[in-house]
Design an enzyme around this catalytic site. Sequence first.
Site: not given
Ligand code: ARG
Length: 461
Positions: A111, A157, A278, A284, A286, A291, A323
């Site tokens: 994490n 406008h 085109s 054409k 384009n 775009e 994720q």
């Molecule tokens: N692949 C996970 C993500 O991108 C990494 C973190 C995962 N953490 C966990 N507690 N499962 O979020």
Amino acid sequence: MSQYSWGGRFAEGMDALVARFNASVRFDQRLAKHDILGSLAHARMLCAQGLLSAEELRSIEVGLTRIQERIDAGDFAWSDALEDVHMNIEAELVETIGAAGKKLHTARSRNDQVATDMRLWINEVGAELIASLVALRSALIEQAQAHQDFILPGYTHLQRAQPVRLSHHLLAHEAHLARDTQRIADAIRRQNYSPLGSGALAGTPHAIDRQHVAEQLGFDGVTTNSLDAVGARDHMLELLAACAIAQIGLSRLAEELVLWSSQEFAFCTLSDAYCTGSSMMPQKKNPDMPELVRGKAGRVLGDFVALATVVKGLPLAYNKDLQEDKEPLFDAVDTLRDCATVMTGTVATATFHRQRMEDALRDGYVEATELADLLVEQGVAFREAHHRVGDLVGELAKNGQRLIDTTDDQIHHHLKLDADVVRARFDLEAMIDRRQQPGSPAKDYVAQALVAAKKRLERSL
Ligand code: ARG
């Protein structure tokens, strides 16, 4: 069944479809470099704190460097079964260096690891993004510099309204892009703090040195709340919002190039290198590049909405929903950078048609406000002046006359002014240059704006 084992808690392997569904390695492998940099900094800190021996650190460094080389050479076998970039690399490290590899994850969770990787990625790619916006601004400034004497109708406008210098118009887009650059730089600066050490959510009891890691990775410091560090994504939303706003601005510039390069306007010609033909209509040409840039605004705004919707209502701290932060962020940054680069070439190679612009000015009665202002100078109330000029334009339009074709009689009849005094006010340049206030399209002020634009461009680099 997947081969990965979650350790003692799990008796059964993962279903193959679940393994694929759960995996992010397909898209998060682009974080490999940042993941390895983060791991190296973490390992060096662990060693400095006495949590790894010098030999263990050495073997982790050698192992990670070798993995990076194999990734660079396209010789690394990414596996869905190993879920994400972090576990792919860690598993390979353990496989190649053995026991020391198993110690790397001390005092760390995926994490805080993924939060760190993403911030490092934003720092690196954010700099490229800013460079692409700076290049586009530079192209706009160069075209503005080269066309200070070109005058075209400014529109409200989408009706011809008043004359402005082409350089002033181009610098209006540059001003938007300068703010976009600031917004993006700001978002990058605000997120530049190291989450490592936040652990899964509640820090770690090991005697780590967060500041040491932050310094090695070029962060301005460490994040201040472990739950926030692993659970918050507002820094990504901020960057995505800044990208969406920038892309929306680009789409407006793109729209003007589409209009201006049409036969209806013919104010400019776009280089063949930025147009397509085109498959059916041989005549054409384009304006596909502008775009596409216009069209991609929908997608970048969608990226912002996608992540905002993912994050909304999530309890703290980390949830697997997060994720889903990666693909929208990657997509928005990639898209905006490519669009800015394509627009840089489109703008730099466009040629502008002075006579067409002037014809549009004269056909568009853009001198009308000037005549009303002249009457005001002569003591007529503005509303009355507006009415008199409106009457005159109405009559001219009926006869297919332009304002510069007005006869002396028509001038006397409608404006009750001397014809020479009125005709003297038909000079388009003089009309613009009488607007002697900062921010106006007058020659002196455009020259000042050009100097200011070049200065702020340098500050953005
Ligand atoms: N692949 C996970 C993500 O991108 C990494 C973190 C995962 N953490 C966990 N507690 N499962 O979020």
